[in-house]
Write a protein that holds these residues in place. Structure first.
Motif, mmCIF file in Angstrom:
data_model
loop_
_atom_site.group_PDB
_atom_site.id
_atom_site.type_symbol
_atom_site.label_atom_id
_atom_site.label_comp_id
_atom_site.label_asym_id
_atom_site.label_seq_id
_atom_site.Cartn_x
_atom_site.Cartn_y
_atom_site.Cartn_z
ATOM 1 N N VAL A 1 0.872 -1.176 0.000
ATOM 2 C CA VAL A 1 0.000 0.000 0.000
ATOM 3 C C VAL A 1 0.906 1.222 0.000
ATOM 4 O O VAL A 1 1.674 1.434 0.938
ATOM 5 C CB VAL A 1 -0.936 0.015 1.229
ATOM 6 C CG1 VAL A 1 -1.785 1.275 1.237
ATOM 7 C CG2 VAL A 1 -1.815 -1.234 1.236
ATOM 8 N N VAL A 2 0.841 2.000 -1.065
ATOM 9 C CA VAL A 2 1.654 3.202 -1.191
ATOM 10 C C VAL A 2 0.788 4.375 -0.750
ATOM 11 O O VAL A 2 -0.178 4.731 -1.416
ATOM 12 C CB VAL A 2 2.160 3.407 -2.630
ATOM 13 C CG1 VAL A 2 3.025 4.666 -2.720
ATOM 14 C CG2 VAL A 2 2.932 2.172 -3.100
ATOM 15 N N TYR A 3 1.129 4.949 0.384
ATOM 16 C CA TYR A 3 0.388 6.058 0.982
ATOM 17 C C TYR A 3 0.984 7.349 0.434
ATOM 18 O O TYR A 3 2.048 7.795 0.858
ATOM 19 C CB TYR A 3 0.520 5.970 2.504
ATOM 20 C CG TYR A 3 -0.358 6.922 3.278
ATOM 21 C CD1 TYR A 3 -1.718 6.659 3.428
ATOM 22 C CD2 TYR A 3 0.164 8.051 3.873
ATOM 23 C CE1 TYR A 3 -2.522 7.519 4.155
ATOM 24 C CE2 TYR A 3 -0.629 8.913 4.601
ATOM 25 C CZ TYR A 3 -1.980 8.641 4.740
ATOM 26 O OH TYR A 3 -2.779 9.496 5.463
ATOM 27 N N LEU A 4 0.306 7.910 -0.559
ATOM 28 C CA LEU A 4 0.848 9.058 -1.275
ATOM 29 C C LEU A 4 0.532 10.374 -0.576
ATOM 30 O O LEU A 4 -0.627 10.779 -0.482
ATOM 31 C CB LEU A 4 0.303 9.096 -2.705
ATOM 32 C CG LEU A 4 0.798 7.988 -3.621
ATOM 33 C CD1 LEU A 4 0.031 8.006 -4.944
ATOM 34 C CD2 LEU A 4 2.291 8.111 -3.860
ATOM 35 N N THR A 5 1.588 11.024 -0.093
ATOM 36 C CA THR A 5 1.499 12.372 0.461
ATOM 37 C C THR A 5 2.317 13.280 -0.457
ATOM 38 O O THR A 5 2.862 12.820 -1.470
ATOM 39 C CB THR A 5 2.074 12.432 1.886
ATOM 40 O OG1 THR A 5 3.483 12.191 1.826
ATOM 41 C CG2 THR A 5 1.400 11.421 2.799
ATOM 42 N N GLU A 6 2.457 14.524 -0.085
ATOM 43 C CA GLU A 6 3.204 15.438 -0.946
ATOM 44 C C GLU A 6 4.678 15.067 -1.078
ATOM 45 O O GLU A 6 5.334 15.493 -2.030
ATOM 46 C CB GLU A 6 3.065 16.875 -0.449
ATOM 47 C CG GLU A 6 3.643 17.110 0.933
ATOM 48 C CD GLU A 6 3.425 18.524 1.421
ATOM 49 O OE1 GLU A 6 3.650 19.464 0.647
ATOM 50 O OE2 GLU A 6 3.007 18.683 2.583
ATOM 51 N N HIS A 7 5.221 14.258 -0.169
ATOM 52 C CA HIS A 7 6.649 13.938 -0.207
ATOM 53 C C HIS A 7 6.970 12.475 -0.512
ATOM 54 O O HIS A 7 8.147 12.138 -0.674
ATOM 55 C CB HIS A 7 7.307 14.309 1.127
ATOM 56 C CG HIS A 7 7.168 15.751 1.472
ATOM 57 N ND1 HIS A 7 7.771 16.752 0.749
ATOM 58 C CD2 HIS A 7 6.469 16.368 2.450
ATOM 59 C CE1 HIS A 7 7.473 17.919 1.272
ATOM 60 N NE2 HIS A 7 6.673 17.716 2.305
ATOM 61 N N THR A 8 5.993 11.608 -0.586
ATOM 62 C CA THR A 8 6.262 10.166 -0.726
ATOM 63 C C THR A 8 7.186 9.849 -1.894
ATOM 64 O O THR A 8 8.176 9.134 -1.733
ATOM 65 C CB THR A 8 4.944 9.377 -0.882
ATOM 66 O OG1 THR A 8 4.092 9.657 0.214
ATOM 67 C CG2 THR A 8 5.204 7.888 -0.972
ATOM 68 N N LEU A 9 6.882 10.366 -3.063
ATOM 69 C CA LEU A 9 7.646 9.988 -4.254
ATOM 70 C C LEU A 9 9.039 10.616 -4.292
ATOM 71 O O LEU A 9 9.877 10.205 -5.098
ATOM 72 C CB LEU A 9 6.872 10.330 -5.524
ATOM 73 C CG LEU A 9 5.545 9.576 -5.698
ATOM 74 C CD1 LEU A 9 4.890 9.950 -7.023
ATOM 75 C CD2 LEU A 9 5.745 8.070 -5.604
ATOM 76 N N ALA A 10 9.306 11.576 -3.432
ATOM 77 C CA ALA A 10 10.641 12.191 -3.374
ATOM 78 C C ALA A 10 11.584 11.416 -2.446
ATOM 79 O O ALA A 10 12.782 11.681 -2.433
ATOM 80 C CB ALA A 10 10.533 13.639 -2.916
ATOM 81 N N ARG A 11 11.065 10.471 -1.703
ATOM 82 C CA ARG A 11 11.883 9.701 -0.764
ATOM 83 C C ARG A 11 12.459 8.472 -1.465
ATOM 84 O O ARG A 11 11.720 7.627 -1.979
ATOM 85 C CB ARG A 11 11.048 9.282 0.437
ATOM 86 C CG ARG A 11 10.600 10.470 1.252
ATOM 87 C CD ARG A 11 9.867 10.035 2.496
ATOM 88 N NE ARG A 11 9.567 11.189 3.323
ATOM 89 C CZ ARG A 11 8.340 11.602 3.599
ATOM 90 N NH1 ARG A 11 7.297 10.933 3.135
ATOM 91 N NH2 ARG A 11 8.161 12.663 4.359
ATOM 92 N N ALA A 12 13.768 8.375 -1.444
ATOM 93 C CA ALA A 12 14.440 7.300 -2.181
ATOM 94 C C ALA A 12 14.042 5.918 -1.684
ATOM 95 O O ALA A 12 13.864 4.998 -2.481
ATOM 96 C CB ALA A 12 15.951 7.486 -2.114
ATOM 97 N N TRP A 13 13.900 5.725 -0.370
ATOM 98 C CA TRP A 13 13.545 4.390 0.125
ATOM 99 C C TRP A 13 12.125 4.016 -0.305
ATOM 100 O O TRP A 13 11.846 2.853 -0.546
ATOM 101 C CB TRP A 13 13.739 4.254 1.625
ATOM 102 C CG TRP A 13 12.824 5.088 2.468
ATOM 103 C CD1 TRP A 13 11.574 4.755 2.900
ATOM 104 C CD2 TRP A 13 13.075 6.403 2.960
ATOM 105 N NE1 TRP A 13 11.029 5.779 3.619
ATOM 106 C CE2 TRP A 13 11.943 6.811 3.685
ATOM 107 C CE3 TRP A 13 14.156 7.276 2.873
ATOM 108 C CZ2 TRP A 13 11.851 8.049 4.305
ATOM 109 C CZ3 TRP A 13 14.057 8.499 3.496
ATOM 110 C CH2 TRP A 13 12.918 8.868 4.197
#
Length: 115
Positions: A19-31
Motif C-alpha cells: 500500500v503506497v500512501y501518497l502524500t506530498e513527499h512520498t515519491l521524493a523519498r528514495a527508500w
C-alpha cells in the motif's frame, strides 16, 4: 531505516500487497522509490495507492529529472541494483489507471478538537 536491502527483499518476497500512501513527499523519498520498484519487479506483489489530499502528481519536469527530484541523502539506490530508469518506469505504473487507487477522505470532525 537501517538496512534497505532487507526492506526491499521483504517487499519482493514476503508481502502480498504494498500500500503506497501518497502524500506530498512520498515519491521524493528514495527508500519509498526502492519499495515501489521492488514491488513492481515481481508479479507476486499487488500494489495499491492511497491518495491523500496533499498529494499532487509531480510535474513532468521532476519525473524527467529524478536525480534532482529524489532525496537520496542516506540512500543510494544504485547500491541496491535500482536505477533511475527503473524508478521512472515504476512511478509510471504506480500513477497509471491500472493501479488501484483508494482516495483518502478525512472523516467529518477529524483533526484537532478543542475542549
Amino acid at each position: 531505516l537501517v538496512d534497505l536491502r532487507v526492506l526491499f527483499d521483504i517487499v519482493k518476497c514476503r508481502i502480498g500487497t504494498l500500500v503506497v500512501y501518497l502524500t506530498e513527499h512520498t515519491l521524493a523519498r528514495a527508500w519509498c522509490a526502492g519499495e515501489i520498484v521492488s514491488a513492481f519487479a515481481t508479479d507476486k506483489v499487488n500494489v495499491v495507492r492511497v491518495t491523500t489530499p496533499s498529494f499532487k502528481v509531480p510535474p513532468c519536469e521532476d519525473l524527467d529529472e529524478l536525480s534532482l527530484y529524489l532525496d537520496t541523502s542516506g540512500c543510494n539506490l544504485n547500491e541496491h541494483g535500482i536505477s533511475l530508469t527503473m524508478v521512472s518506469i515504476s512511478y509510471g505504473r504506480l500513477l497509471s489507471e491500472t493501479t488501484s487507487d483508494i482516495p483518502f477522505e478525512r472523516p467529518v470532525g477529524a483533526g484537532r478538537q478543542h475542549f
